[in-house]
Enzyme design. Structure first.
Site, PDB file in Angstrom:
ATOM      1  N   CYS A  13       0.764  -1.022   0.012  1.00 30.70           N
ATOM      2  CA  CYS A  13      -0.038   0.045  -0.067  1.00 30.70           C
ATOM      3  C   CYS A  13       0.932   1.227   0.100  1.00 30.70           C
ATOM      4  CB  CYS A  13      -0.849  -0.053   1.316  1.00 30.70           C
ATOM      5  SG  CYS A  13      -0.248  -0.004   2.683  1.00 30.70           S
ATOM      6  N   ASN A  16       2.185   1.671   4.677  1.00 31.92           N
ATOM      7  CA  ASN A  16       2.710   0.453   5.006  1.00 31.92           C
ATOM      8  C   ASN A  16       2.206   0.142   6.542  1.00 31.92           C
ATOM      9  OD1 ASN A  16       5.476  -1.904   5.518  1.00 31.92           O
ATOM     10  ND2 ASN A  16       3.313  -2.498   5.019  1.00 31.92           N
ATOM     11  N   CYS A  18      -1.442   0.618   7.432  1.00 38.68           N
ATOM     12  CA  CYS A  18      -2.970   0.358   7.497  1.00 38.68           C
ATOM     13  C   CYS A  18      -3.229  -0.863   6.535  1.00 38.68           C
ATOM     14  CB  CYS A  18      -3.631   1.361   7.123  1.00 38.68           C
ATOM     15  SG  CYS A  18      -3.396   3.156   7.970  1.00 38.68           S
ATOM     16  N   ARG A  19      -3.357  -0.428   5.443  1.00 38.54           N
ATOM     17  CA  ARG A  19      -3.685  -1.697   4.641  1.00 38.54           C
ATOM     18  C   ARG A  19      -3.120  -2.756   4.465  1.00 38.54           C
ATOM     19  NH1 ARG A  19      -5.177   1.991  -0.277  1.00 38.54           N
ATOM     20  NH2 ARG A  19      -3.368   3.149   0.529  1.00 38.54           N
ATOM     21  N   SER A  20      -1.826  -2.856   3.805  1.00 37.71           N
ATOM     22  CA  SER A  20      -0.850  -3.738   3.629  1.00 37.71           C
ATOM     23  C   SER A  20      -0.513  -4.625   4.880  1.00 37.71           C
ATOM     24  CB  SER A  20       0.195  -3.597   2.620  1.00 37.71           C
ATOM     25  OG  SER A  20       1.120  -2.600   3.362  1.00 37.71           O
ATOM     26  N   ASP A 130      -7.883   3.761   0.743  1.00 37.78           N
ATOM     27  CA  ASP A 130      -7.094   4.158   1.841  1.00 37.78           C
ATOM     28  C   ASP A 130      -7.523   4.931   3.040  1.00 37.78           C
ATOM     29  OD1 ASP A 130      -5.117   5.837   3.191  1.00 37.78           O
ATOM     30  OD2 ASP A 130      -4.416   7.038   1.756  1.00 37.78           O
TER      31      ASP A 130
HETATM   32  P1  4NP Z   1      -1.924   2.653   4.008  1.00 40.28           P
HETATM   33  O1  4NP Z   1      -2.454   4.101   4.553  1.00 40.28           O
HETATM   34  O2  4NP Z   1      -1.269   3.070   2.674  1.00 40.28           O
HETATM   35  O3  4NP Z   1      -2.814   1.772   3.649  1.00 40.28           O
HETATM   36  O4  4NP Z   1      -0.714   2.239   5.230  1.00 40.28           O
HETATM   37  C1  4NP Z   1      -1.818   5.376   4.724  1.00 40.28           C
HETATM   38  C2  4NP Z   1      -1.087   5.505   5.629  1.00 40.28           C
HETATM   39  C3  4NP Z   1      -0.348   6.960   5.749  1.00 40.28           C
HETATM   40  C4  4NP Z   1      -0.298   7.887   4.972  1.00 40.28           C
HETATM   41  C5  4NP Z   1      -1.324   7.437   3.672  1.00 40.28           C
HETATM   42  C6  4NP Z   1      -2.117   6.373   3.551  1.00 40.28           C
HETATM   43  N1  4NP Z   1       0.201   8.841   5.020  1.00 40.28           N
HETATM   44  O5  4NP Z   1      -0.006   9.852   3.942  1.00 40.28           O
HETATM   45  O6  4NP Z   1       0.867   9.266   5.605  1.00 40.28           O
END
Ligand code: 4NP
Length: 163
Positions: A13, A16, A18-20, A130
């Site tokens: 993602c 790294n 939340c989703r992945s 996201d």
């Molecule tokens: P992820 O979510 O891609 O599912 O881990 C996010 C975590 C952090 C950010 C964006 C999405 N960020 O902009 O910091």
């Protein structure tokens, strides 16, 4: 992939956190429940570098814990070119992640680079959105999509690899 080697699955993602990591934790739990732990190598990574070395987002850990998944020991890392040599399946959470990965993909990558949910057989709704700027409901939605996707992905890979 050589015969007998574990099947490498990398979930990717943006951050790294939340989703992945959720996808890696949920898929690893499904694999373990099927008694197939040694047949897979499972990891996650992000295309961005803002959260390197950090554990998953507290909202992600809380939502996962409530459904019995322990994501406490995971630490964020950035996807790197060597991942294309280590993993057979590199599975992106959304289209932006996939486009970033396509730019890194070596021309001779023999594996499959795709959206996670499309590889899992959900072509109608292929992205895990996201949740970072969202509320608790978005984190629940992420878990719903990932649990369903992990189930289908495991069935797809078991059929494809005859395990
Ligand atoms: P992820 O979510 O891609 O599912 O881990 C996010 C975590 C952090 C950010 C964006 C999405 N960020 O902009 O910091």
């Amino acid at each position: 992939m050589s015969a007998g080697a574990p099947i490498g699955v990398l979930f990717v993602c943006l951050g790294n956190i939340c989703r992945s990591p959720t996808a890696a934790g949920v898929f690893a739990a499904r694999v373990a429940a099927a008694g197939l732990g040694p047949r897979f190598r499972i990891d996650s990574a992000g295309t961005g570098d803002w959260h390197l070395g950090k554990p998953p987002d507290p909202r992600t850990r809380r939502a996962a814990r409530a459904r019995g998944y322990d994501l406490e020991t995971l630490r964020a890392r950035r996807v790197e070119p060597a991942d294309f040599h280590r993993f057979d399946y590199i599975l992106a959470m959304d289209g932006a992640n996939l486009r970033d990965l396509e730019r890194l993909r070596p021309a001779n990558f023999p594996g499959r680079l795709d959206l996670f949910l499309r590889a899992a057989g959900s072509p109608a709704e292929p992205e895990v959105p996201d949740p970072y700027g969202g509320d608790a409901g978005h984190f629940e939605q992420v878990l719903d999509l990932i649990e369903r996707g992990a189930e289908h992905l495991l069935a797809t890979l078991r059929a494809r690899h005859g395990i």
